[in-house]
Design a protein around this motif. Structure first.
Motif, short mmCIF file in Angstrom:
data_model
loop_
_atom_site.label_atom_id
_atom_site.label_comp_id
_atom_site.label_asym_id
_atom_site.label_seq_id
_atom_site.Cartn_x
_atom_site.Cartn_y
_atom_site.Cartn_z
N UNK A 10 -4.01 0.48 -15.09
CA UNK A 10 -4.96 0.58 -13.97
C UNK A 10 -4.93 -0.69 -13.14
N UNK A 11 -4.82 -1.84 -13.79
CA UNK A 11 -4.72 -3.13 -13.07
C UNK A 11 -3.50 -3.13 -12.15
N UNK A 13 -1.79 -0.64 -10.99
CA UNK A 13 -1.90 0.35 -9.92
C UNK A 13 -2.89 -0.10 -8.85
N UNK A 14 -4.04 -0.59 -9.27
CA UNK A 14 -5.08 -1.00 -8.33
C UNK A 14 -4.63 -2.16 -7.44
N UNK A 15 -3.92 -3.11 -8.03
CA UNK A 15 -3.48 -4.29 -7.28
C UNK A 15 -2.12 -4.04 -6.62
N UNK A 16 -1.64 -2.80 -6.72
CA UNK A 16 -0.38 -2.39 -6.06
C UNK A 16 0.84 -3.16 -6.57
N UNK A 17 0.93 -3.40 -7.86
CA UNK A 17 2.13 -4.03 -8.44
C UNK A 17 3.11 -2.90 -8.76
N UNK A 18 3.76 -2.43 -7.68
CA UNK A 18 4.64 -1.28 -7.76
C UNK A 18 6.00 -1.66 -7.22
N UNK B 7 -6.94 -8.60 -3.97
CA UNK B 7 -7.99 -7.58 -3.90
C UNK B 7 -7.36 -6.23 -4.18
N UNK B 8 -8.10 -5.40 -4.92
CA UNK B 8 -7.61 -4.06 -5.21
C UNK B 8 -8.14 -3.09 -4.16
N UNK B 9 -7.83 -1.80 -4.38
CA UNK B 9 -8.22 -0.77 -3.42
C UNK B 9 -9.74 -0.64 -3.31
N UNK B 28 -11.69 -1.65 -13.77
CA UNK B 28 -10.30 -1.74 -14.26
C UNK B 28 -10.28 -1.79 -15.79
N UNK B 95 -7.55 4.93 -6.33
CA UNK B 95 -6.22 4.84 -6.95
C UNK B 95 -5.34 6.00 -6.49
N UNK B 98 -3.60 5.14 -3.33
CA UNK B 98 -2.43 4.27 -3.55
C UNK B 98 -1.24 5.10 -4.00
N UNK B 102 2.62 5.90 -1.90
CA UNK B 102 3.96 5.67 -2.42
C UNK B 102 4.72 6.95 -2.71
#
Lengths: 87, 122
Positions: A10-11, A13-18, B7-9, B28, B95, B98, B102
């Motif tokens: 989840x971390x 994905x949320x922080x967009x580490x893709x 920062x997250x979504x 999270x 989420x 996001x 992609x």
């Protein structure tokens, strides 16, 4: 799914580490497994290796100031499947 | 050197306040418990501020105490509260956005009559 592994996914994905954007593996794993009991930690390691083998998590060695470290990111091609696993 | 804040979504949608950053961290972590000091270091806020925010969230019922390990009190998200269930639902939708960002665009071959340059814009 193991709670620590879920928190890691989840971390990321949320922080967009893709894909090309990655995060240090050791830093993330230590922060999420710090307060796990021995049995839970074993289960986590087993599941984590499984996720790497199934290519949900991409693991690569990156050069850093201290030499080189392992970094992880999510596989952009498997994001949809990952989302369904998480929720 | 100042640490760069990620920062997250959730924070991008609801605002980049310290309270939202703490809430995002709680969301999270889910059912996993954490120490306030570790949380403060990870999200880039001072320890006194982190303690203050967690105390507020505990008073409001968003965070609960779990166990004590080596003298350290651990906290987690109170998943039984109605408002927290709503927050988790919203976080799940953030989420999803996001994931949809992609999503792979469909590939159209050259032989179908559409040029390679045109397919990039689909």
């Amino acid at each position: 799914m193991n709670s620590a592994l879920r928190a890691i996914l989840v971390f990321l994905l949320n922080k967009r580490y893709i894909g090309g954007k990655h995060f240090p593996e050791k830093k993330l794993i230590v922060s999420r497994t710090k307060y796990l009991e021995a049995k839970e930690r074993k289960d986590f390691e087993k599941e984590y290796k499984q996720f790497i083998n199934e290519r949900f998590i991409l693991r690569s060695k990156k050069r850093t100031g201290k030499g080189s470290d392992w970094h992880i990111s999510l596989n952009p091609r498997k994001l949809k499947d990952l989302y369904e696993l998480l929720f | 050197m100042k640490k760069k804040i990620e920062y997250g979504a959730f924070c991008e949608l609801y605002g980049k306040t310290i309270r939202n950053r703490v809430l995002e961290y709680l969301l999270e972590m889910g059912s996993l418990d954490f120490a306030i000091g570790d949380m403060a270091e990870e999200i880039g806020i001072s320890r006194p501020k982190a303690y203050q925010v967690i105390k507020e969230l505990e008073k409001e019922g968003y965070a609960i105490k779990t166990r004590i390990i080596a003298g350290t009190q651990l906290y987690t998200l109170n998943q039984k509260k109605k408002e927290v269930k709503l927050l988790l639902k919203n976080f799940k939708e953030c989420l999803k956005i996001i994931v949809e960002e992609h999503e792979e665009k469909p590939f159209v071959s050259v032989s179908s009559g559409i040029g390679v340059a045109a397919t990039r814009h689909l």
